[in-house]
Enzyme design. Structure first.
Site, PDB file in Angstrom:
ATOM      1  N   SER A   1      33.756  40.300  48.492  1.00 57.38           N
ATOM      2  CA  SER A   1      34.567  40.246  49.718  1.00 57.38           C
ATOM      3  C   SER A   1      35.047  41.613  50.188  1.00 57.38           C
ATOM      4  CB  SER A   1      35.775  39.322  49.521  1.00 57.38           C
ATOM      5  OG  SER A   1      35.389  37.976  49.661  1.00 57.38           O
TER       6      SER A   1
ATOM      7  N   LYS B   1      34.030  42.551  53.611  1.00 58.80           N
ATOM      8  CA  LYS B   1      34.814  42.177  54.792  1.00 58.80           C
ATOM      9  C   LYS B   1      35.521  43.378  55.407  1.00 58.80           C
ATOM     10  CE  LYS B   1      35.742  37.291  53.650  1.00 58.80           C
ATOM     11  NZ  LYS B   1      35.367  37.078  52.241  1.00 58.80           N
TER      12      LYS B   1
ATOM     13  N   SER C   1      41.225  36.521  53.373  1.00 58.74           N
ATOM     14  CA  SER C   1      39.828  36.713  52.952  1.00 58.74           C
ATOM     15  C   SER C   1      38.973  35.506  53.329  1.00 58.74           C
ATOM     16  CB  SER C   1      39.738  36.972  51.442  1.00 58.74           C
ATOM     17  OG  SER C   1      38.480  37.491  51.099  1.00 58.74           O
TER      18      SER C   1
END
EC number: 3.4.16.4
Length: 403
Positions: free
Chosen positions: A66, A69, A131
């Site tokens: 993640s 991101k 997230s």
């Protein structure tokens, strides 16, 4: 042709004609890189100077999870900065985004409802604070039509801001065999976001966000440690382990850290704090060149002058470990000789500074004055000199790069 030129490097420097590098011994810590971390890959950088304080396998390609991101957010920030999007822009959560990233997907989610329309401001908080994979996919589809097309934008932006090794294949950080990033690139990304989008960056420091009546805490463990942390992003998938891009400020100094490959969330939090605590405690700043001070000279071909003084637009500082000594070297790298005319303020070279075997920082250098095109006789003489000496410089070039 790439040249390495020497420059006067404070009063204790010496000039070595064969090596064309600068050498300086400062009171600093030879044991700095002896710091140990359990993280398989890690880097710690000073945000202001971009100096590297510690690195471990920092150029190894690993799955960012993640933390990808953060690149997704940069694409959005760039669209906002250039007026193509605003916080009030709206995006629809497709069935694809809902199925792949929603609450039933098993991953982190902002719990957006299928076919709902959401303002970009809220999607950004869903992406960064929570997230949310659903938020990431909805943003990607809203900007580029498909996540695959959006990933091409991610890679274009990554190259534009100097991420040379990382490749992105989706907006979420889900595992993909070709989605890999280095700790160094992720640290560069963090610094770029902080410097370029200071107002938007503040979202990374928000502690919680509620959407669809579901309140979620920011997953960044540093935010609750009272160490000056204000961002950025965690990541975890099976193939990558636990990772974190972090930033903290103490006494006006900002440090950026990236770790990846840790075995647990607890290990991630502990190792990240340990790195930051050590970085703030163990280093002090030393000014090498003041803002506007001449760092060195570059050769000029066909100009009214044969050399051009080079300056930096801000003071050049290196962070050095406290209390010991270590060899610091610096060199100016440019493609040359520079061809006249050269305009004042043009970036024409870069200064690389090494502490021991580790590159501590790299800074752009600029022309300090205009160099006009020379007279016909000056250009003819330079042509003869270049013809006669070019082969010597080419021979030097192949040796210099291995210093």
């Amino acid at each position: 042709m790439r040249h390495l030129m020497s420059a006067r490097f404070l009063s204790t420097a010496f000039f070595s004609l064969g090596a064309l590098v600068l050498s300086l011994v400062l009171p600093q810590g030879a044991g700095a890189q002896n710091f140990q971390t359990a993280a398989p890959t890690a880097i710690l950088m000073d945000a202001d100077s971009h100096a590297v304080l510690f690195e471990k396998n920092a150029d190894e390609l690993t799955a960012p999870a993640s933390m990808a991101k953060t690149m997704t957010a940069e694409v959005v920030f760039n669209e906002i900065k250039n007026g193509r999007l605003s916080f009030d822009s709206t995006f629809t959560v497709s069935e694809n985004a809902w199925r792949k990233g929603g609450g039933g997907s098993g991953g982190s989610s902002m719990f957006a409802q299928v076919n709902s329309t959401i303002r970009l401001e809220d999607l950004l908080r869903g992406l960064i604070v929570q997230s949310g994979n659903d938020a990431a996919i909805a943003i990607a589809e809203g900007i580029a039509g498909t996540e695959e097309s959006f990933s091409r934008l991610m890679n274009e932006r990554a190259r534009a801001i100097g991420l040379t090794k990382s490749t992105f294949r989706n907006a979420t950080g889900y595992g993909h065999p070709e989605q890999k990033a280095t700790a160094r690139d992720l640290a560069k990304l963090a610094i770029y976001i902080i410097e370029t989008y200071p107002d938007l960056y503040k979202i990374f420091g928000e502690r919680e966000f509620t959407w669809n009546k579901i309140r979620q805490q920011n997953r960044n463990p540093l935010l609750g440690m009272d160490i000056g942390a204000d961002g950025l992003k965690t990541g975890n998938i099976d193939e990558a382990g636990y990772g974190l891009i972090g930033s903290a400020v103490q006494n006006g100094q900002r440090l950026i850290l990236v770790v990846n490959g840790l075995k647990s969330a607890k290990d991630r939090a502990n190792e990240s704090r340990k790195l930051l605590d050590w970085g703030f405690r163990a280093f002090e700043s030393r000014e090498l060149f003041a803002e506007g001070q001449v760092v060195g000279e570059a050769q000029v071909f066909g100009g009214s002058k044969r050399s051009l003084p080079l300056v930096s637009r801000k003071a050049i500082r290196v962070l050095v470990p406290r209390g010991e000594s270590e060899r610091v070297t610096a060199r100016i790298i440019y493609t040359g000789p520079l061809k006249a005319p050269v305009q004042k303020g043009t970036e024409v070279a870069r200064l690389q500074v090494n502490r021991g075997d580790m590159q501590a920082l790299e800074m752009p250098l600029y022309a300090s004055e205009d160099i006009q095109e020379g007279t016909l006789s000056q250009r003819a003489l330079d042509g003869l000199l270049e013809f006669g000496t070019g082969w010597v410089r080419r021979a030097f070039s192949s040796v210099i790069e291995r210093i």
